[in-house]
Design a protein around this motif. Structure first.
Motif, PDB file in Angstrom:
ATOM      1  N   LEU A 178     -12.164  11.409 -29.606  1.00  0.00           N
ATOM      2  CA  LEU A 178     -11.334  10.807 -30.254  1.00  0.00           C
ATOM      3  C   LEU A 178     -11.310   9.774 -29.192  1.00  0.00           C
ATOM      4  CD1 LEU A 178     -10.893   9.529 -32.976  1.00  0.00           C
ATOM      5  CD2 LEU A 178      -9.449  10.827 -32.362  1.00  0.00           C
ATOM      6  N   ASP A 179     -11.063   8.439 -28.943  1.00  0.00           N
ATOM      7  CA  ASP A 179     -10.252   8.077 -27.953  1.00  0.00           C
ATOM      8  C   ASP A 179      -9.128   7.374 -28.170  1.00  0.00           C
ATOM      9  OD1 ASP A 179     -10.896   6.852 -25.031  1.00  0.00           O
ATOM     10  OD2 ASP A 179     -12.116   4.806 -25.934  1.00  0.00           O
ATOM     11  N   ASP A 180      -8.748   6.957 -27.096  1.00  0.00           N
ATOM     12  CA  ASP A 180      -7.109   5.727 -27.606  1.00  0.00           C
ATOM     13  C   ASP A 180      -6.136   6.800 -28.419  1.00  0.00           C
ATOM     14  OD1 ASP A 180      -8.050   3.978 -25.675  1.00  0.00           O
ATOM     15  OD2 ASP A 180      -8.793   3.084 -27.134  1.00  0.00           O
ATOM     16  N   PHE A 181      -6.019   7.994 -27.993  1.00  0.00           N
ATOM     17  CA  PHE A 181      -5.285   9.704 -29.350  1.00  0.00           C
ATOM     18  C   PHE A 181      -3.958   8.430 -29.248  1.00  0.00           C
ATOM     19  CE2 PHE A 181      -3.614  12.635 -30.875  1.00  0.00           C
ATOM     20  CZ  PHE A 181      -4.542  12.435 -32.014  1.00  0.00           C
ATOM     21  N   ILE A 201      -6.097  11.094 -24.195  1.00  0.00           N
ATOM     22  CA  ILE A 201      -4.926  10.813 -24.514  1.00  0.00           C
ATOM     23  C   ILE A 201      -4.813   9.063 -23.761  1.00  0.00           C
ATOM     24  CG2 ILE A 201      -2.472  10.698 -23.219  1.00  0.00           C
ATOM     25  CD1 ILE A 201      -3.298  13.842 -23.034  1.00  0.00           C
ATOM     26  N   ASP A 202      -4.708   8.288 -24.340  1.00  0.00           N
ATOM     27  CA  ASP A 202      -4.442   7.001 -24.003  1.00  0.00           C
ATOM     28  C   ASP A 202      -3.867   6.594 -22.942  1.00  0.00           C
ATOM     29  OD1 ASP A 202      -5.625   4.092 -24.410  1.00  0.00           O
ATOM     30  OD2 ASP A 202      -3.707   3.901 -24.484  1.00  0.00           O
ATOM     31  N   GLN A 203      -4.093   6.461 -22.381  1.00  0.00           N
ATOM     32  CA  GLN A 203      -3.173   5.684 -20.600  1.00  0.00           C
ATOM     33  C   GLN A 203      -2.226   5.137 -21.133  1.00  0.00           C
ATOM     34  OE1 GLN A 203      -7.154   2.944 -19.770  1.00  0.00           O
ATOM     35  NE2 GLN A 203      -5.322   1.357 -18.775  1.00  0.00           N
ATOM     36  N   ALA A 235      -7.179  13.051 -19.810  1.00  0.00           N
ATOM     37  CA  ALA A 235      -5.809  12.502 -19.741  1.00  0.00           C
ATOM     38  C   ALA A 235      -7.020  11.175 -18.984  1.00  0.00           C
ATOM     39  CB  ALA A 235      -5.047  12.830 -18.878  1.00  0.00           C
ATOM     40  N   GLU A 236      -6.606   9.491 -19.456  1.00  0.00           N
ATOM     41  CA  GLU A 236      -7.100   8.621 -18.834  1.00  0.00           C
ATOM     42  C   GLU A 236      -5.840   8.084 -18.451  1.00  0.00           C
ATOM     43  OE1 GLU A 236     -10.154   6.828 -22.360  1.00  0.00           O
ATOM     44  OE2 GLU A 236      -7.671   6.293 -23.049  1.00  0.00           O
ATOM     45  N   GLY A 237      -6.214   7.064 -17.472  1.00  0.00           N
ATOM     46  CA  GLY A 237      -5.165   6.384 -16.999  1.00  0.00           C
ATOM     47  C   GLY A 237      -4.621   7.002 -15.763  1.00  0.00           C
TER      48      GLY A 237
END
Ligand code: C2E
Ligand code: CA
Ligand code: CA
Ligand code: CA
Length: 279
Positions: A178-181, A201-203, A235-237
């Motif tokens: 699940l992207d951009d959560f 986790i969205d950036q 964790a993104e970004g």
């Protein structure tokens, strides 16, 4: 009222008109760009707590002959609106599956997985699940190495249909993230209904995680939620050691961001990792 409508159109905001013209040009260009092989798939590594690469995310780029490298943020929405996302999305999936099949031939790269972003319109296509399976067969890619990234809004709009498609693909081994959560209308109850393996986790929450107490609280909550529901959390970004440290201390085990590598063409990825200095 009709005449007034016409007049309104005539006095259309010139800036708006320029924008519409720009979009129309971009759409025609994109159609040709797809045929002329101007699109390219970049890859960005996802690493574990020991900074080992556990997989990559496929991120499409457009090498436009005049505009240069165009960001997906500038053409994916247009592709969505025009339906071009169907052939475009299929193409990205096929490139990723071919890459997986190629990596499978060497023990050094055989364990890598590829995550592919799937847009709403692409996923809603009635044949989506069959098309993915056809690509897997055609390329010989191991379905266990393919991950599909979906967004919350996509899953909430027709949850029953989404569950059917996801279940069908999960049966053959394909995993879902699940992207951009946290950016959508999260209803926590549906998380349990969906056959998901991972949350990202969205950036936007990672960026200020060290300075904004709200973002820190959200990041911690998502990590705890993922843990209790049995999902992996990426964790993104992640751009700084400080962000990595905070996330690590709060239970994060998977990381993606410029700190570990920017998206790049496949030949610039070094897999498996070269041991880095000082470790
Ligand atoms: P996304 O799926 O959330 O992808 C992550 C975005 O964050 C990527 O932007 C990536 O380059 C960027 N990023 C990674 N690490 C960092 C970092 O440390 N700092 C910052 N500031 N950014 C970082 P990109 O490549 O421009 O893609 C933007 C969006 O376009 C993606 O967001 C995704 O929603 C969409 N997209 C990209 N490729 C595809 C595709 O093949 N199909 C579909 N449907 N959408 C795609
Ligand atoms: Ca993504
Ligand atoms: Ca994302
Ligand atoms: Ca995003």
């Amino acid at each position: 009222a009709k005449a007034a409508g016409r007049n309104t159109l005539r006095f259309f905001d010139p800036a708006m008109q320029a924008l519409v013209a720009e979009r129309t040009a971009l759409e025609a260009d994109l159609r040709h760009g797809l045929q002329r092989h101007e699109l390219v798939v970049y890859y960005q590594r996802v690493v574990d707590a020991q900074r080992r690469t556990v997989g990559v995310e496929a991120l499409v780029r457009w090498r436009h002959p005049q505009r240069g490298l165009v960001s997906p943020m500038d053409f994916i929405p247009i592709a969505e609106q025009t339906g071009l996302i169907i052939p475009l999305g299929q193409w990205v999936l096929e490139v990723a599956c071919r890459q997986l099949a190629q990596w499978a031939e060497s023990p050094a790269t055989a364990m890598q997985s590829i995550a592919v972003n799937v847009s709403a319109r692409q996923f809603r296509h009635p044949e989506f699940a069959q098309q993915v399976q056809a690509l897997l067969r055609k390329t010989g890619a191991n379905p266990q190495r393919l991950k599909l990234e979906l967004t919350e809004s996509l899953l909430l709009s027709d949850t029953q249909d989404a569950i059917l498609k996801m279940t069908e693909l999960q049966k053959v081994g394909v995993g879902f993230s699940l992207d951009d959560f946290g950016t959508g209308y999260s209803s926590l109850s549906y998380l349990k209904l969906l056959p998901l393996q991972q949350l990202k986790i969205d950036q936007s929450f990672v960026r200020d995680v060290l300075t904004d107490p709200n973002d820190a609280a959200i990041a911690r909550t998502v990590l705890a939620l993922g843990k209790s529901l049995g999902f992996g959390v990426v964790a993104e970004g992640v751009e700084t050691e400080g962000q990595r440290e905070f996330l690590l201390q709060n239970g994060c085990t998977l990381f993606q961001g410029y700190l570990f590598g920017r998206p790049c063409p496949v030949d610039e990825l070094s897999l498996p990792d070269q041991p880095s200095k000082g470790e």
